[in-house]
Design a protein around this motif. Structure first.
Motif, PDB file in Angstrom:
ATOM      1  N   LYS A  94      -4.618   9.288   4.836  1.00  0.00           N
ATOM      2  CA  LYS A  94      -3.813   7.888   5.552  1.00  0.00           C
ATOM      3  C   LYS A  94      -2.681   7.435   4.510  1.00  0.00           C
ATOM      4  CE  LYS A  94      -5.085   8.118  10.037  1.00  0.00           C
ATOM      5  NZ  LYS A  94      -4.131   8.352  11.020  1.00  0.00           N
ATOM      6  N   LEU A  95      -3.579   6.906   3.421  1.00  0.00           N
ATOM      7  CA  LEU A  95      -2.803   6.044   2.447  1.00  0.00           C
ATOM      8  C   LEU A  95      -1.782   7.015   1.806  1.00  0.00           C
ATOM      9  CD1 LEU A  95      -5.384   3.647   1.157  1.00  0.00           C
ATOM     10  CD2 LEU A  95      -3.887   3.196   2.792  1.00  0.00           C
ATOM     11  N   GLN A  96      -1.889   8.186   1.303  1.00  0.00           N
ATOM     12  CA  GLN A  96      -1.149   8.831   0.478  1.00  0.00           C
ATOM     13  C   GLN A  96       0.148   9.110   1.525  1.00  0.00           C
ATOM     14  OE1 GLN A  96      -2.838  12.459  -1.245  1.00  0.00           O
ATOM     15  NE2 GLN A  96      -1.133  12.541  -2.776  1.00  0.00           N
ATOM     16  N   ALA A  97      -0.090   9.596   2.756  1.00  0.00           N
ATOM     17  CA  ALA A  97       0.864   9.881   3.590  1.00  0.00           C
ATOM     18  C   ALA A  97       1.779   8.798   3.768  1.00  0.00           C
ATOM     19  CB  ALA A  97       0.485  10.516   5.185  1.00  0.00           C
ATOM     20  N   HIS A  98       1.004   7.507   3.857  1.00  0.00           N
ATOM     21  CA  HIS A  98       1.989   6.358   4.220  1.00  0.00           C
ATOM     22  C   HIS A  98       2.955   6.014   2.959  1.00  0.00           C
ATOM     23  CE1 HIS A  98       2.806   2.221   5.458  1.00  0.00           C
ATOM     24  NE2 HIS A  98       2.503   1.639   4.262  1.00  0.00           N
ATOM     25  N   VAL A  99       2.251   6.127   1.537  1.00  0.00           N
ATOM     26  CA  VAL A  99       2.970   5.848   0.541  1.00  0.00           C
ATOM     27  C   VAL A  99       4.176   6.906   0.481  1.00  0.00           C
ATOM     28  CG1 VAL A  99       2.926   5.929  -2.216  1.00  0.00           C
ATOM     29  CG2 VAL A  99       1.185   4.724  -0.611  1.00  0.00           C
ATOM     30  N   ARG A 100       3.968   8.190   0.625  1.00  0.00           N
ATOM     31  CA  ARG A 100       4.892   9.321   0.559  1.00  0.00           C
ATOM     32  C   ARG A 100       6.019   8.788   1.455  1.00  0.00           C
ATOM     33  NH1 ARG A 100       2.169  13.134   1.973  1.00  0.00           N
ATOM     34  NH2 ARG A 100       1.374  13.774  -0.240  1.00  0.00           N
ATOM     35  N   LEU A 107       7.529   0.241  -4.276  1.00  0.00           N
ATOM     36  CA  LEU A 107       6.253   0.777  -5.078  1.00  0.00           C
ATOM     37  C   LEU A 107       5.576  -0.224  -5.470  1.00  0.00           C
ATOM     38  CD1 LEU A 107       5.070   2.924  -6.795  1.00  0.00           C
ATOM     39  CD2 LEU A 107       6.834   2.823  -8.709  1.00  0.00           C
ATOM     40  N   TYR A 108       6.066  -1.574  -5.915  1.00  0.00           N
ATOM     41  CA  TYR A 108       5.201  -2.604  -6.277  1.00  0.00           C
ATOM     42  C   TYR A 108       4.403  -3.072  -5.160  1.00  0.00           C
ATOM     43  CZ  TYR A 108       4.218  -7.397  -7.068  1.00  0.00           C
ATOM     44  OH  TYR A 108       3.465  -8.592  -7.375  1.00  0.00           O
ATOM     45  N   ASP A 109       4.919  -3.035  -3.895  1.00  0.00           N
ATOM     46  CA  ASP A 109       4.352  -3.674  -2.720  1.00  0.00           C
ATOM     47  C   ASP A 109       3.193  -2.666  -2.381  1.00  0.00           C
ATOM     48  OD1 ASP A 109       4.144  -5.469  -0.287  1.00  0.00           O
ATOM     49  OD2 ASP A 109       4.300  -3.545   0.761  1.00  0.00           O
ATOM     50  N   LEU A 110       3.353  -1.579  -2.374  1.00  0.00           N
ATOM     51  CA  LEU A 110       2.367  -0.487  -1.977  1.00  0.00           C
ATOM     52  C   LEU A 110       1.225  -0.452  -3.030  1.00  0.00           C
ATOM     53  CD1 LEU A 110       4.770   2.263  -0.894  1.00  0.00           C
ATOM     54  CD2 LEU A 110       3.263   0.792   0.641  1.00  0.00           C
ATOM     55  N   TYR A 111       1.647  -0.453  -4.388  1.00  0.00           N
ATOM     56  CA  TYR A 111       0.578  -0.358  -5.376  1.00  0.00           C
ATOM     57  C   TYR A 111      -0.030  -1.660  -5.361  1.00  0.00           C
ATOM     58  CZ  TYR A 111      -1.370   0.484  -9.988  1.00  0.00           C
ATOM     59  OH  TYR A 111      -2.286   0.576 -11.050  1.00  0.00           O
ATOM     60  N   THR A 112       0.547  -2.926  -5.264  1.00  0.00           N
ATOM     61  CA  THR A 112      -0.209  -3.927  -5.045  1.00  0.00           C
ATOM     62  C   THR A 112      -1.422  -3.978  -4.013  1.00  0.00           C
ATOM     63  OG1 THR A 112       1.471  -5.058  -6.126  1.00  0.00           O
ATOM     64  CG2 THR A 112      -0.163  -6.438  -5.005  1.00  0.00           C
ATOM     65  N   ARG A 113      -1.045  -3.727  -2.902  1.00  0.00           N
ATOM     66  CA  ARG A 113      -1.703  -3.625  -1.697  1.00  0.00           C
ATOM     67  C   ARG A 113      -2.920  -2.597  -1.862  1.00  0.00           C
ATOM     68  NH1 ARG A 113       1.086  -4.348   3.956  1.00  0.00           N
ATOM     69  NH2 ARG A 113      -0.928  -5.121   4.487  1.00  0.00           N
ATOM     70  N   THR A 114      -2.588  -1.604  -2.463  1.00  0.00           N
ATOM     71  CA  THR A 114      -3.630  -0.414  -2.362  1.00  0.00           C
ATOM     72  C   THR A 114      -4.707  -0.975  -3.566  1.00  0.00           C
ATOM     73  OG1 THR A 114      -1.950   1.138  -2.283  1.00  0.00           O
ATOM     74  CG2 THR A 114      -4.014   2.020  -3.216  1.00  0.00           C
TER      75      THR A 114
END
Length: 703
Positions: A283-289, A307-314
């Motif tokens: 789920k997360l990897q597909a969403h990030v990609r 990238l910052y938003d996704l990395y921070t939320r992850t």
């Protein structure tokens, strides 16, 4: 009054008792009462009452002795009873010890007997179990499963236990003789395994936690147990992602499953870790990609923000997940999952970060220069430029054409210190890990490059000391550079330092920043020194054009109506403007340092200027008035050294009007006693009518 023990109960007041006795006695009252006072009768009553008190005391004493005797008798009886109880307790304790020893003996016998029974029963149970398994094995050998346990769906748990044991036994049998029966057992094994997984699936959909727990416990010894966990994880995620926020949905899902997984599985931490791993890898990897690939090449700024938003939320999601039991090293486990998602993006991040910062910085600078209608000039580099810089620092000669900037500094705090203050720091904060050393050094260097260009333009715009009516804008450059550097330093400490504080490259970044500061200070010092020289040149030009020789030797000595000369007035006005300009352009100790240097050069100029003229008596007074005005102007510097220099110069000018007989006394004054004698000789000779350069230096002050 009858004497009883109740009369002496607490609280007892003797005075009140006597007063009451006297009051009740006839003739014992006051003389003003109804009956005359009779002391004899009162004495008789007191004596009778004393006798009654003695009798009462004897009666009470006998009663006390009787009670004491009774108390001693009862104490002896109680002591005998306590001794009897102690003997009884000792006897009971001995009986208890004997009973305890007997119980221990019996318990030992029972344990021994239990061990013997277990030794007999265990082989018997094994034999019964072996016989039962042999019976079921024979059914597989004959190919006819007649037992009810294999045909009754309600006994699937017992069948699973039997087939699992038969499957283990079959693996030890030789293949050539038992190939057929081994295949039948394996087929039944897989069939039961499939039925159990299907039953687990149905129970999960119905929410039957108890049935799920029973089936999971049976499947625990089967090879398909991992498949059962996979089915559970897959069904948990069905319908869980109904909102657009995959991170929030994941947190809610894990919170719900964490409560259930402990009731179903014997090792909930393993199942929970596998669920989180499945979510991250799918789920997360597909969403990030999906989010990053669409902007990676089209919009770099948006890509970095995403990238910052996704990395921070992850990372925030991983922090929430640490509250669950995921095994012994859950932090390392979650870090690896995050790295598996972002590793491909982090590999190219440094180059992309640096390229974006460079492009963004160039764009902001160009936009700023365009707003000023300025075409950026090429600043020379290399050994020739370094040689020019050294010559300029030592001689203050303008090596190169003077550029008219029309008062523009090409620096602005609103610009935010080029890209360093605003956008760049924001982008560095969006970095999903510690910013690269190259990016930090580039950031510091970009500030230096931008400031260097502005300083070089400012240096080129400084007029020569001989220029007339020159406009001095370099102090404005200093003011802007000072403001920008304070802004940069604050943002460097507040925003960049926390990002690199734990980095091994911290020392290199700080060293680079130190070098930039030192290089800027050298440029600023050079420009300030040349600006001061230009100020002195302007003063010299004013004095040369405005000061006349007749100012200090007026034709009509009796008709001088001015307080000070026009040249003095213009020089003081110019100096006051420059002092105010310096104060607005600098702060802290820099103000005093620059004003000290300007004041010293201002004093030297006036000192040398006054030595070029000869003075009459009235001219000497006018020169003293000029110096007094210069001294008043020097007070604006607020520098003790400068004021002291002009005080001394004022004292020297007094020599112009001192009578010859008083010269020795005046030269011995507090302000002149430590001065060089040649200097005193020069001022003494000025009234003679010859300038200092045309007189000898052998005249004594004592002459």
């Amino acid at each position: 009054m009858a004497t009883t023990a109740q009369l002496f109960e607490e609280p007892f007041d003797a005075d009140e008792y006597i007063e009451r006795l006297a009051w009740r006695t006839p003739g014992g009252g006051s003389k003003g009462g109804a009956e005359a006072f009779d002391p004899k009768r009162l004495l008789e009553e007191f004596e009778n009452h004393i006798e009654e008190l003695k009798q009462l005391d004897e009666k009470i004493q006998r009663r006390v002795e009787k009670l004491e005797h009774q108390c001693h008798r009862e104490a002896k009886e109680f002591a005998h009873k306590v001794q009897d109880l102690q003997r009884s307790n000792q006897v009971a304790f001995q009986h208890f010890q004997e009973l305890d020893e007997h119980i221990s003996y019996v318990a030992t016998k029972v344990c021994h007997l239990g061990d013997q029974l277990e030794g007999v029963n265990t082989p018997r149970q094994r034999a019964v179990e072996a016989q039962r398994l042999m019976t079921y094995f024979n059914e597989f050998l004959d190919g006819d499963l007649r037992s009810d346990v294999f045909n009754n769906p309600d006994k699937i748990k017992e069948a699973a236990d039997i087939i699992q044991k038969l499957h283990l036994i079959a693996q030890e049998l030789p293949f050539d003789r038992f190939a057929d029966v081994k295949a039948k057992i394996a087929s039944k094994y897989h069939d039961l395994e499939r039925q159990l997984i299907q039953e687990f699936t149905v129970a999960q959909r119905r929410g039957e936690i108890g049935r799920m727990r029973e089936v999971a416990a049976v499947l625990l010894h089967f090879k398909g147990y991992a498949h059962c966990v996979d089915v559970y994880i897959k069904q948990c995620q069905e319908g869980a992602y109904i909102r657009n926020d995959v991170f929030e949905d994941t947190a809610v899902l894990c919170q719900r499953v964490n409560k259930q997984v402990g009731e179903v599985f014997s090792s909930p931490e393993t199942v929970m870790a596998k669920l989180i791993q499945n979510i991250f890898e799918n789920k997360l990897q597909a969403h990030v990609r999906e989010k990053l690939d669409e902007t990676r090449h089209s919009d770099v700024e948006q890509y970095l923000k995403n990238l910052y938003d996704l990395y921070t939320r992850t990372t925030a999601l991983a922090t929430k997940l640490t509250e669950f039991n995921l095994g012994s090293d859950k932090h390392t486990f979650l870090s690896k999952l995050i790295k598996s998602i972002f590793s491909s993006y982090l590999e190219s991040y440094i180059d992309m970060e640096r390229e974006y910062l460079r492009t963004r910085g160039a764009m902001i600078l160009q936009r700023y220069y365009d707003s000023k209608n300025h075409q950026k000039r090429l600043i020379g580099t290399g050994s020739i430029q370094e040689l020019k810089e050294r010559i300029r620092q030592r001689t203050n000669l303008p090596l190169g054409p003077i550029i008219d900037t029309h008062g523009e500094t090409f620096l602005s705090p609103e610009l935010g210190c080029q890209p360093a203050a605003g956008d760049t720091f924001q982008i560095l904060q969006t970095c999903p890990r510690t910013p690269s050393q190259s990016s930090c050094c580039w950031l510091t260097t970009s500030v230096w490059n931008t400031s260097t260009y502005a300083l070089e333009i400012g240096l080129s715009a400084i007029p020569s000391p001989d220029a007339k009516n020159a406009n001095l804008y370099f102090l404005d450059v200093v003011q802007q550079a000072n403001s920008i550097f304070h802004l940069f330093d604050k943002q460097f400490n507040d925003q960049l330092m926390p990002l690199i504080s734990s980095s091994p490259k911290l020392a290199e970044c700080l060293q680079k920043k130190k070098e930039v500061i030192e290089q800027m200070e050298v440029k600023l010092d050079t420009g300030i020194d040349r600006t001061i020289n230009c100020m002195v040149g302007q003063m010299k030009h004013i004095l040369a054009t405005e000061q006349k020789k007749t100012d200090f030797r007026p034709e009509d000595e009796n008709n001088v109506m001015i307080q000070y000369t026009a040249a003095c007035s213009k020089v003081c006005a110019y100096v006051s403007r420059q002092v105010e300009h310096v104060r607005k352009s600098m702060d802290g100790k820099n103000v005093d340092t620059v004003l000290t240097e300007l004041g010293v050069r201002f004093h030297r100029l006036i000192h040398e200027h006054l030595q070029q003229y000869s003075y009459s008596s009235m001219g000497g007074m006018l020169a003293i008035c000029d110096v007094a005005e210069y001294r008043r102007c020097a007070k604006d510097f607020r520098v003790p050294l400068v004021l002291q220099l002009f005080d001394t110069l004022h004292a020297l000018c007094n020599l112009l009007v001192v009578a010859p007989d008083n010269l020795k006394q005046v030269c011995s004054g507090e302000q002149l006693t430590n001065l060089d004698r040649n200097l005193l000789h020069a001022f003494v000779q000025l009234p003679s009518g010859l300038p200092f350069s045309q007189t000898g230096s052998d005249t004594s002050v004592n002459d």
